[in-house]
Scaffold this active site. Structure first.
Site, PDB file in Angstrom:
ATOM      1  N   THR A 383      -0.202   3.179  -6.936  1.00  0.00           N
ATOM      2  CA  THR A 383      -0.027   2.136  -6.483  1.00  0.00           C
ATOM      3  C   THR A 383      -0.014   1.009  -7.639  1.00  0.00           C
ATOM      4  O   THR A 383      -0.279   1.213  -8.782  1.00  0.00           O
ATOM      5  CB  THR A 383      -0.965   1.511  -5.452  1.00  0.00           C
ATOM      6  OG1 THR A 383      -2.542   1.888  -6.016  1.00  0.00           O
ATOM      7  CG2 THR A 383      -0.783   2.731  -4.108  1.00  0.00           C
ATOM      8  N   ASP A 384       0.336  -0.312  -7.255  1.00  0.00           N
ATOM      9  CA  ASP A 384       0.366  -1.251  -8.258  1.00  0.00           C
ATOM     10  C   ASP A 384      -0.756  -2.277  -7.934  1.00  0.00           C
ATOM     11  O   ASP A 384      -0.726  -3.418  -8.032  1.00  0.00           O
ATOM     12  CB  ASP A 384       1.720  -2.156  -7.879  1.00  0.00           C
ATOM     13  CG  ASP A 384       2.991  -1.253  -7.733  1.00  0.00           C
ATOM     14  OD1 ASP A 384       3.332  -0.605  -8.594  1.00  0.00           O
ATOM     15  OD2 ASP A 384       3.903  -1.548  -6.640  1.00  0.00           O
ATOM     16  N   SER A 409      -4.049  -6.784  -9.020  1.00  0.00           N
ATOM     17  CA  SER A 409      -2.658  -6.763  -8.662  1.00  0.00           C
ATOM     18  C   SER A 409      -1.973  -6.627  -9.947  1.00  0.00           C
ATOM     19  O   SER A 409      -2.087  -7.605 -10.504  1.00  0.00           O
ATOM     20  CB  SER A 409      -2.140  -7.954  -7.878  1.00  0.00           C
ATOM     21  OG  SER A 409      -0.853  -7.735  -7.560  1.00  0.00           O
ATOM     22  N   ARG A 410      -1.292  -5.375 -10.111  1.00  0.00           N
ATOM     23  CA  ARG A 410      -0.631  -5.174 -11.225  1.00  0.00           C
ATOM     24  C   ARG A 410       0.812  -6.097 -11.381  1.00  0.00           C
ATOM     25  O   ARG A 410       1.516  -6.300 -12.386  1.00  0.00           O
ATOM     26  CB  ARG A 410      -0.351  -3.895 -11.544  1.00  0.00           C
ATOM     27  CG  ARG A 410      -1.600  -3.056 -11.796  1.00  0.00           C
ATOM     28  CD  ARG A 410      -1.418  -1.751 -12.162  1.00  0.00           C
ATOM     29  NE  ARG A 410      -2.859  -0.901 -11.955  1.00  0.00           N
ATOM     30  CZ  ARG A 410      -2.981   0.070 -11.319  1.00  0.00           C
ATOM     31  NH1 ARG A 410      -2.150   0.511 -10.560  1.00  0.00           N
ATOM     32  NH2 ARG A 410      -4.292   0.633 -11.353  1.00  0.00           N
ATOM     33  N   VAL A 411       1.082  -6.705 -10.257  1.00  0.00           N
ATOM     34  CA  VAL A 411       2.337  -7.538 -10.420  1.00  0.00           C
ATOM     35  C   VAL A 411       1.942  -9.044 -10.626  1.00  0.00           C
ATOM     36  O   VAL A 411       2.446  -9.842 -11.282  1.00  0.00           O
ATOM     37  CB  VAL A 411       3.226  -7.557  -8.901  1.00  0.00           C
ATOM     38  CG1 VAL A 411       4.226  -8.505  -8.972  1.00  0.00           C
ATOM     39  CG2 VAL A 411       3.496  -6.220  -8.709  1.00  0.00           C
TER      40      VAL A 411
END
Length: 547
Positions: A383-384, A409-411
């Site tokens: 997951t991101d 959150s990698r975004v």
């Protein structure tokens, strides 16, 4: 009435001429053994992996194992009517389910059959459950926010359309509550929601359905259920059914959100299937490909690339034919000069079927807060980012019980509007400093004023981020209250009165300064003028609050 020989002979001749010589052949096999939802079938040499087989009693099975002398199949339903020696037929088709608008507002099982008593689902569209995820060139980066309505998430762990964000925590920490609030907040946003219940109690799913119906969310939501009483094959296939239905909207240029509640139960069902099929066990008795069942599911979440073409004005996309199609934003068009040179008769046309998104919120249940177990680490790596819900926080009254230090959150800021990015930038750091100082402060008798102020601010930040269930907040309200908390406007407010302060502040701004909310909602920025107005509004409200 007299029969004439010529007429009879003519009729017979016609029938002989029109006789269809094609012989119907059906490949059949016999059941060698059956039990626990798994059947071994002999005599189906031509069977394909993933093909559906027809068992007695209108049951279907899915071919999972292809062995030298038999095939292993998972049966979707009760195996009581199947005995050793029962005849099994090949269907020649791969598992597919109905998709389309007809499913919106319905409750279906893992095979797409209705279980809500509202009659059959009449949809002209069907799709295969197992398809390959979109490739790199078919995607674009995640940069459009998907607002959950939860302050702690939208401010510090933002989710974008096309993202996969894991919700992880022990049982009874509010994982499903976070997912349901995210569904409720999509009202009027043009997002179709799919809630996949895997291994859940029927009563739990009934409660979810009731809450979604009460808040008018079933108008854009579909529930896929493979309950705790269902067999392992149905629990295993349910998430793929949900994502297939959601992909229909993604591929028609619209937006979808799918929630898998929860994937740890799907992994357990797959482990059961694999062990019964005599596949070799690995770590924690899971088969070697348990990582792959989740990666091939979650990779199907994507923000699809936009497609454009240079066409003569008035041309429809369906009539383009072999025109040059390129992907990306309109501003990235490689031949803008060429378009200008062609004059006014040409335009850039966007494919209406492109640019859709599918966002996934998988849920994983941990045991005793252990995120380093096999399935949690697998899904975290796919997951991101993850939202980690902590038992201690939940029982201390911090709800939603999000541990901001572990959640990520990698975004990141790409999935936030500029207004939220500007006010929430320091929030995570402030909370981290508060937690660090709070752990030391309990041992200290006297504190300097700076530390005391930071502790006071931190307590208020934690209080502001608390939120009730089923009350998601629009982003403009979130921006205002987070701005007030981080800029010190609530430092003088008693902690017990912060809830009343927040409610009163929204009502005050809506009545006296509605342009603040309007600007954030439409322009998505907090410019200098808006910030000045907001400051004066907060000051004015602060003076009158509590009097």
């Amino acid at each position: 009435m007299q029969l004439r020989a010529e007429e009879i002979s003519q009729i017979i001749k016609k029938q002989i001429q029109g006789y269809d010589k094609a012989a119907q052949t059906t490949e059949t096999g016999t059941v060698l053994s059956v039990g626990d939802g798994i059947a071994r079938v002999y005599g189906l040499e031509g069977a394909m992996a993933g093909e559906l087989l027809e068992f007695p009693g209108n049951l279907v099975g899915l071919v999972l194992n292809l062995e030298s002398d038999n095939v292993g199949a998972a049966i979707f339903g009760d195996v009581a009517g199947i005995k050793e020696g029962s005849v099994v037929k090949r269907t020649g088709r791969i598992l597919d389910v109905p998709v389309g608008e007809a499913l919106v507002g319905r409750v279906v099982n893992a095979l797409g059959q209705p279980v809500d008593g509202k009659g059959p689902i009449e949809s002209p569209h069907r799709r295969r459950v197992e398809v390959k995820a979109p490739g790199i060139l078919q995607r674009q980066p995640v940069k459009e926010p998907l607002q959950t309505g939860i302050k702690a998430i939208d401010a510090m762990v933002p989710i974008g359309r096309g993202q996969r964000e894991l919700i992880i925590g022990d049982r009874q920490t509010g994982k499903t509550a976070v997912a349901l609030d995210a569904i409720l907040n999509q009202k009027g946003q043009g997002v179709y929601c799919f809630y996949v219940a895997i291994g859940q109690k029927q009563s739990t799913v009934a409660t979810v359905l009731d809450k979604l119906t009460q808040h008018g969310a079933m108008e854009y939501t579909t529930i896929v259920i493979a309950g705790a009483s269902e067999s392992a094959p149905l629990q295993f296939i349910a998430p793929y059914t949900g994502v297939t239905m959601a992909e229909y909207f993604r591929d028609s240029g619209r937006h979808a959100l799918v929630i898998y509640d929860d994937l740890s139960k799907q992994a357990v069902a797959y482990r059961q299937l694999s062990l019964l099929l005599r596949r070799p066990p690995g770590r924690e008795a899971y088969p070697g490909d348990v990582f792959y069942i989740h990666s091939r599911l979650l990779e199907r979440a994507a923000k699809m690339a936009n497609e454009y073409a240079v066409v003569k004005k008035g041309t429809k996309w369906a009539d383009i034919g072999s025109a040059t199609v390129f992907k990306g934003e309109q501003g990235e068009h490689p031949s803008k000069e060429e378009l200008k040179a062609k004059g006014d008769e040409y335009e850039i046309l966007r494919n209406p079927q492109s640019g859709g998104s599918l966002t996934a919120l998988p849920i994983i249940e941990t045991q005793g807060g252990d995120v380093s177990a096999y399935i949690p680490t697998n899904v975290i790596s796919i997951t991101d980012g993850q939202i980690f819900l902590e038992t201690d926080l939940f029982f201390s009254g911090v709800r939603p019980a999000i541990n901001v230090g572990v959640s990520v959150s990698r975004v990141g800021g790409n999935a936030q509007i500029k207004a939220m990015k500007s006010v929430a930038g320091t929030l995570k750091l402030d909370l981290a400093q508060y937690r660090e100082k709070a752990s030391f402060a309990q041992f200290a008798s006297d504190l300097d004023s700076v530390t005391r102020n930071q502790l006071e601010r931190g307590v208020r930040l934690v209080e502001v981020l608390k939120q009730g269930q089923y009350v998601p907040q629009p982003v403009e309200k979130q921006v205002v209250i987070i701005y007030a908390a981080t800029k010190g406007f609530v430092d003088a407010v008693d902690v017990s009165k912060l809830n009343a302060y927040e409610t009163g502040l929204y009502a005050f701004i809506e009545s006296k300064y509605p342009q603040i909310f309007e600007t954030i909602r439409t322009k998505k920025v907090l410019d200098k003028d808006s910030e000045a107005t907001l400051k004066s509004a907060l000051t004015e409200f602060g003076k009158g609050f509590g009097k």
